[in-house]
Scaffold this active site. Structure first.
Site, PDB file in Angstrom:
ATOM      1  N   VAL A  73       0.763  -1.388  -0.134  1.00  0.00           N
ATOM      2  CA  VAL A  73       0.005   0.019   0.070  1.00  0.00           C
ATOM      3  C   VAL A  73       0.844   1.155   0.207  1.00  0.00           C
ATOM      4  O   VAL A  73       0.198   2.540  -0.235  1.00  0.00           O
ATOM      5  CB  VAL A  73      -0.832  -0.223   1.149  1.00  0.00           C
ATOM      6  N   TYR A 168       4.697   4.736  15.485  1.00  0.00           N
ATOM      7  CA  TYR A 168       3.304   4.163  15.220  1.00  0.00           C
ATOM      8  C   TYR A 168       2.284   5.046  16.061  1.00  0.00           C
ATOM      9  O   TYR A 168       1.169   5.617  15.462  1.00  0.00           O
ATOM     10  CB  TYR A 168       3.259   2.866  16.150  1.00  0.00           C
TER      11      TYR A 168
END
Length: 263
Positions: A73, A168
């Site tokens: 992606v 993250y």
């Protein structure tokens, strides 16, 4: 008396079509199998063909139609090919579950995090989500009947970070902004956009939490987890709402995990 068919009425006779990224394992696999079981046609996207084939094989006979597509992606050309394959095979798109993501190197203090590791997390979690949402948005805007739904996989970390998780956490905060902006811009075209923030679903990524996870006070403590199937059912509920209704944000978490209050 003549009546005008709604978008949902017009498309009721055909199976709904979904794209699930990161479908080769964990939450992506659970959601893909849940949708296939419910009769959806599902494009299973991921970087490795073998796990995608295993996901497809895990769906019961008589369910929806799986389509496996190898795609990274973070690569615009892979994303374009993925959505082109979905359009060619199924003719439309009703749902994107933007799930592909990575935590990056765990336990690395911010001052020691290599730039390459930071960039990899950003490219996957944020840029990948944008590229897939953009491609889905374009198709949903132009198809007939028009519209569809995008569900972004956020995280408890979109609200509260864990120690040594700067890349993250930053991307999951950014994903919340992406969700809100897409939700606003999609209104004129019948595109509903929401986000599910998940805490401690039992997957390969969270396997170590039950034995011990680093806490904010520096101690290591075991944490409870929940069945990933409960996440999948929640995503399916969000996905199957009529486009006139939207779950903007949902939080699904292990009940006793250290998140609410002081642990």
């Amino acid at each position: 008396m003549n009546t005008v068919k709604t978008t949902d009425e017009e498309s009721a006779g055909a199976p709904k079509v979904a794209v699930v990224t990161g479908a080769g394992s964990g939450i992506g696999r659970a959601v893909a199998v849940e949708l296939l079981t419910a009769g959806w046609s599902v494009a299973l996207a991921g970087r490795r063909p073998e796990p995608l084939a295993q996901t497809a094989a895990g769906a019961p006979a008589g369910g929806g139609t799986p389509l496996t597509v190898r795609a990274d992606v973070s690569r615009p050309e892979d994303v374009a090919a993925l959505f082109g394959a979905v359009r060619d095979r199924f003719g439309r798109l009703d749902l994107l579950f933007n799930n592909a993501g990575t935590f990056g190197p765990g336990g690395v203090p911010v001052e020691e995090l290599p730039y390459e590791a930071w960039r990899h997390v950003v490219d996957t979690n944020l840029n990948g989500a944008f590229l897939c949402a953009q491609a889905a948005y374009r198709q949903m805007k132009e198809q007939d009947p028009r519209g569809g739904r995008i569900i972004n996989n956020g995280s408890i970390s979109a609200h509260t970070p864990r120690p040594h998780s700067v890349a993250y956490t930053a991307t999951k905060h950014a994903l919340t902004g992406l969700t809100k902006s897409l939700s606003l811009d999609g209104r004129p075209y019948g595109i509903a956009v929401g986000q599910i923030d998940i805490g401690n679903a039992a997957t390969e990524m969270t396997a170590g939490m039950q034995t011990g996870a680093l806490q904010a006070n520096g101690e290591t403590a075991p944490e409870p987890v929940m069945d990933v199937a409960d996440v999948a059912r929640t995503v399916r509920h969000m996905a199957e709402l009529p486009l006139e209704a939207n779950v903007q944000f949902a939080t699904v978490m292990a009940t006793a995990m250290p998140y609410v209050g002081r642990g």
